[in-house]
Write an enzyme that holds these catalytic residues in place. Structure first.
Site, PDB file in Angstrom:
ATOM      1  CG  ASN A  27      -2.018   1.095   1.179  1.00 39.23           C
ATOM      2  OD1 ASN A  27      -1.794   2.174   0.496  1.00 39.23           O
ATOM      3  ND2 ASN A  27      -2.780   1.037   2.122  1.00 39.23           N
ATOM      4  NE  ARG A 112      -5.899   2.124  -0.502  1.00 37.09           N
ATOM      5  CZ  ARG A 112      -5.937   3.090   0.063  1.00 37.09           C
ATOM      6  NH1 ARG A 112      -4.799   3.517   0.723  1.00 37.09           N
ATOM      7  NH2 ARG A 112      -6.921   4.057   0.269  1.00 37.09           N
ATOM      8  CG  HIS A 201     -11.858   4.625   2.023  1.00 43.93           C
ATOM      9  ND1 HIS A 201     -12.444   5.849   2.542  1.00 43.93           N
ATOM     10  CD2 HIS A 201     -10.526   4.946   2.031  1.00 43.93           C
ATOM     11  CE1 HIS A 201     -11.457   6.708   2.977  1.00 43.93           C
ATOM     12  NE2 HIS A 201     -10.135   6.274   2.700  1.00 43.93           N
ATOM     13  NE  ARG A 262      -8.150  13.692   0.516  1.00 44.81           N
ATOM     14  CZ  ARG A 262      -8.054  12.176   0.733  1.00 44.81           C
ATOM     15  NH1 ARG A 262      -9.410  11.768   1.224  1.00 44.81           N
ATOM     16  NH2 ARG A 262      -7.219  11.610   0.496  1.00 44.81           N
ATOM     17  CD  GLU A 405      -7.978  -0.225   3.576  1.00 40.15           C
ATOM     18  OE1 GLU A 405      -7.540   0.605   4.596  1.00 40.15           O
ATOM     19  OE2 GLU A 405      -8.744   0.463   2.691  1.00 40.15           O
TER      20      GLU A 405
END
Ligand code: AMP
Length: 422
Positions: A27, A112, A201, A262, A405
């Site tokens: 990742n 990923r 996600h 964000r 994940e």
């Protein structure tokens, strides 16, 4: 060490006996690489680690071998110039544990990849053409796809003969109906420029919604869940019977919830205003909304632990940032409740969702009429296991389900490589 759940997808027998049964999951972020080496015969971890602050003087590699019992975590500090140097350092650590990347037992590397656009609806073996397509998507994922590409190219250079698989954050959301995926703008313009809501996600939302069905003890096809992935990036999704029907991130990961850096949802006219009135150009607005907004923009901190500490000390800016974060979260819970019609569970996951009890408490507060209640004692429990934080009698479950994940990426990678070989 975090206890990791066993895989939920049974492997076909022919793969169980395959000699190459390891998958390395990478990742790659802009200044970090997280990695895990898994044995897909049982989904166990052989080693996990992280390289952070790549390109700075204070880079750090933390490597934890998980084989052979009693193995200790090892740490290196000092400058690691780039992703290439980072991956070479990781390879050295793995070699030291007898788990080197040159081992014939390594079946594939799973990466990923944040943005797969419309083209990638499933995990994909990486070819030059696939790399070019991921590159074409850089303008819509400027923070992530370039780092993902760097990770892939670096890994390819280390093991050019090995299958490398891209697992896309967007793939789980490709089941969204058109009325959720489309923006209400001119259709020709949208289609010409591939403008639509993709969501991100996805591996986390897929994994967590499946684990939630297991926690509820019900078939995935029967349960409706609202998943709140609250990390530094944050997104909500409405999942009906295992299929995503709506999610809060859009064309890019900027839309939706208030995040670490964000803004989440904002009137797009703010950007025109900033250009006309503040004289900012596109790149400056981009940086403002992606890197200098959200919690960090509101109060100067993006770590929820620090924000909670400041609130305890009476800091008003931290309090307001927290309240704005919670207000947005409540709006999405309400919206997805309405979209789903019936909700079996609201589930919190990722760094904030798994650890910040005050966030869970505040987000659910006042929703008794919707059947949503948090039990203060259960909510205060710290655990790495999936668990309920609502009382037994609650009409709608509220749960914490730690995301994984890496396991999801490894399973998808191995399934694809196994299929390609058979
Ligand atoms: P993630 O992106 O999922 O790794 O989440 C990272 C974020 O989780 C951090 O920026 C923190 O805001 C938050 N976090 C991690 N641990 C805790 C904790 N113990 N309490 C509150 N927030 C936490």
């Amino acid at each position: 060490m975090t206890a990791h759940p066993s895989p939920t997808t049974a492997l076909p027998d022919e793969l169980r006996s395959a000699p190459a049964s390891r998958v390395l999951v990478l990742n790659s972020g802009s200044s970090s690489v997280k990695y895990q080496l898994l044995d897909m015969r049982d989904g166990s971890r052989l080693a996990v680690g992280l390289v952070e602050r790549i390109g700075e003087e204070t880079s750090r590699l933390v490597h934890t071998p998980l084989t052979g019992g009693g193995a200790e975590k090892r740490e290196r500090t000092g400058p690691i110039a780039d992703h290439d140097a980072a991956l070479k350092a990781v390879a050295e650590e793995l070699t030291q544990d007898g788990l080197g990347l040159d081992s014939p037992e390594l079946a594939a590397i799973g990466h990923r990849v944040v943005h797969g656009g419309l083209r990638f609806t499933a995990p994909t073996v990486i070819t030059d053409e696939v790399l070019a397509e991921i590159e074409r998507l850089v303008p819509v994922a400027p923070l992530h796809n370039p780092a993902n590409l760097t990770g892939i190219r670096t890994a390819q250079a280390l093991r050019p003969d090995l299958p490398q698989v891209a697992v896309f954050d967007t793939a789980f959301h490709t089941t969204m109906p058109e009325h959720a995926a489309r923006y209400a703008i001119d259709v020709e313009t949208a289609d010409a420029h591939r403008i639509r809501r993709y969501g991100f996600h996805g591996t986390s939302h897929a994994y967590v919604s499946r684990r939630t069905a297991e926690l509820l003890g019900r078939p995935l096809a029967e349960v409706n869940v609202i998943v709140l992935h609250l990390g530094n990036g944050a997104s909500a999704s409405a999942v009906a019977g295992g299929r995503c029907v709506d999610t809060s991130m859009g064309l890019t990961p900027l839309e939706g919830l208030v995040m670490g850096t964000r803004s989440g949802d904002i009137d797009p006219a703010v950007t025109f205003h900033l250009k006309r009135v503040a004289g900012m150009d596109e790149d400056e607005v981009d940086v403002l909304l992606n890197k200098k907004s959200g919690l960090v923009g509101l109060c100067g901190d993006n770590d929820m632990r620090e924000i909670r500490r400041r609130i305890e000390e009476g800091d008003e800016r931290a309090r307001l940032a927290f309240d704005i974060y919670i207000h947005r979260l409540k709006k999405y819970i309400g919206a997805y409740y309405a979209v789903l019609g019936r909700v079996d569970a609201v589930v919190f996951t990722a760094g904030v969702g798994e650890n910040a009890a005050p966030v869970r408490e505040a987000a659910i507060a006042g929703m008794e009429e919707l059947g949503l209640v948090v039990d203060a004692d259960l909510n205060a429990v710290r655990s790495d296991e999936p668990r309920f934080v609502s009382p037994d009698h609650a009409r709608v479950a509220v749960a914490v389900v730690p995301t994984d994940e890496e396991l999801e990426i490894a399973q998808q990678t191995f399934a694809l490589v196994g299929n390609a070989l058979s």
